[in-house]
Design a protein around this motif. Structure first.
Motif, PDB file in Angstrom:
ATOM      1  N   VAL A   1       0.842  -1.185   0.000  1.00  0.00           N
ATOM      2  CA  VAL A   1       0.000   0.000   0.000  1.00  0.00           C
ATOM      3  C   VAL A   1       0.884   1.245   0.000  1.00  0.00           C
ATOM      4  CG1 VAL A   1      -1.997  -1.099   1.110  1.00  0.00           C
ATOM      5  CG2 VAL A   1      -0.219  -0.031   2.521  1.00  0.00           C
ATOM      6  N   LEU A   2       0.311   2.329  -0.444  1.00  0.00           N
ATOM      7  CA  LEU A   2       1.020   3.602  -0.521  1.00  0.00           C
ATOM      8  C   LEU A   2       1.164   4.210   0.866  1.00  0.00           C
ATOM      9  CD1 LEU A   2       2.064   5.803  -2.595  1.00  0.00           C
ATOM     10  CD2 LEU A   2      -0.172   6.884  -2.262  1.00  0.00           C
ATOM     11  N   GLY A   3       2.374   4.634   1.205  1.00  0.00           N
ATOM     12  CA  GLY A   3       2.621   5.349   2.448  1.00  0.00           C
ATOM     13  C   GLY A   3       2.808   6.828   2.177  1.00  0.00           C
ATOM     14  N   ASN A   4       2.795   7.622   3.230  1.00  0.00           N
ATOM     15  CA  ASN A   4       2.906   9.069   3.051  1.00  0.00           C
ATOM     16  C   ASN A   4       4.261   9.473   2.475  1.00  0.00           C
ATOM     17  OD1 ASN A   4       3.879   8.263   5.687  1.00  0.00           O
ATOM     18  ND2 ASN A   4       3.957  10.429   6.248  1.00  0.00           N
ATOM     19  N   HIS A   5       5.333   8.787   2.846  1.00  0.00           N
ATOM     20  CA  HIS A   5       6.636   9.137   2.276  1.00  0.00           C
ATOM     21  C   HIS A   5       6.737   8.683   0.824  1.00  0.00           C
ATOM     22  CE1 HIS A   5       8.763  10.765   5.812  1.00  0.00           C
ATOM     23  NE2 HIS A   5       7.801  10.118   6.435  1.00  0.00           N
ATOM     24  N   ARG A  14      11.023  16.251   5.371  1.00  0.00           N
ATOM     25  CA  ARG A  14      10.967  17.000   4.114  1.00  0.00           C
ATOM     26  C   ARG A  14      12.275  16.836   3.343  1.00  0.00           C
ATOM     27  NH1 ARG A  14      10.281  21.845   6.058  1.00  0.00           N
ATOM     28  NH2 ARG A  14       8.095  21.429   6.483  1.00  0.00           N
ATOM     29  N   ALA A  15      13.394  16.910   4.048  1.00  0.00           N
ATOM     30  CA  ALA A  15      14.699  16.739   3.398  1.00  0.00           C
ATOM     31  C   ALA A  15      14.823  15.340   2.805  1.00  0.00           C
ATOM     32  CB  ALA A  15      15.825  16.993   4.392  1.00  0.00           C
ATOM     33  N   ALA A  16      14.367  14.328   3.544  1.00  0.00           N
ATOM     34  CA  ALA A  16      14.443  12.947   3.042  1.00  0.00           C
ATOM     35  C   ALA A  16      13.534  12.751   1.832  1.00  0.00           C
ATOM     36  CB  ALA A  16      14.068  11.970   4.156  1.00  0.00           C
ATOM     37  N   ALA A  17      12.336  13.305   1.887  1.00  0.00           N
ATOM     38  CA  ALA A  17      11.408  13.163   0.762  1.00  0.00           C
ATOM     39  C   ALA A  17      11.932  13.896  -0.474  1.00  0.00           C
ATOM     40  CB  ALA A  17      10.024  13.682   1.146  1.00  0.00           C
TER      41      ALA A  17
END
Length: 176
Positions: free
Chosen positions: A6-10, A28-31
């Motif tokens: 399933v799709l996660g927020n990240h 935010r930096a990781a995404a």
């Protein structure tokens, strides 16, 4: 590869389906970094993942069964109270908070609905740096939340070499 994904927020953030304004500075930096390193094929794969899967009396969703697109968290019995009526089937598996847990709609009643947070294989949030995963026996409804050691040094080193915030590497050791 897992049979159900399933799709996660990240994942959503990495493919531009989730606004980064909803993430803290570290996430935010990781995404943003993920957006630059994923291949077009990887982005297409993530973009095609469903928010939830309902199969054989089991319900799978990253965040919560009620309004999964809002990325709400389940940390405690309090958080789970308004989620049970959205469970399609007997058991719903979640993971968004990275905090393992087993919540019954009516504790002590094995016929009631259940929400299981499977924990996290990496980035734990319950102050236990070991990875956690769930093994669920569909015949007996028995659940085991299993903890195992993993190579935190290697994982933290990869985070540092990618130029991501030091906090993301350090938190692996703390389990927070």
């Amino acid at each position: 590869q897992a049979a159900i994904q399933v799709l996660g927020n990240h994942d959503a953030a990495a493919v531009g389906m989730q606004n980064l304004v909803y993430f803290n500075d570290f996430a935010r930096a990781a995404a943003a970094w993920m957006q630059t390193v994923l291949t077009p094929e990887q982005k297409a794969f993530l973009s095609a993942l469903p928010l939830e899967v309902k199969e054989d009396g089991l319900h799978y969703v990253h965040a919560t069964p009620r309004e999964p697109q809002n990325w709400n968290y389940i940390f405690s019995r309090y958080d789970v109270q308004n989620q049970f009526e959205a469970v399609d089937g007997r058991v719903c598996f979640v993971g968004h908070s990275h905090v393992p847990g087993d919540f019954w709609e009516r504790p002590g009643d094995s016929s009631s609905r259940r929400i299981v947070n499977v924990g996290s294989v990496g980035q734990p949030r319950d102050r236990d740096p070991r990875l956690c995963y769930a093994v669920f026996d569909t015949a007996t409804q028995e659940l085991r939340l299993i903890r195992e050691e993993y190579d935190v040094d290697t994982a933290a080193g990869k985070i540092r070499r990618a130029g991501l915030p030091e906090f993301l590497a350090d938190r692996l050791y703390w389990g927070w």
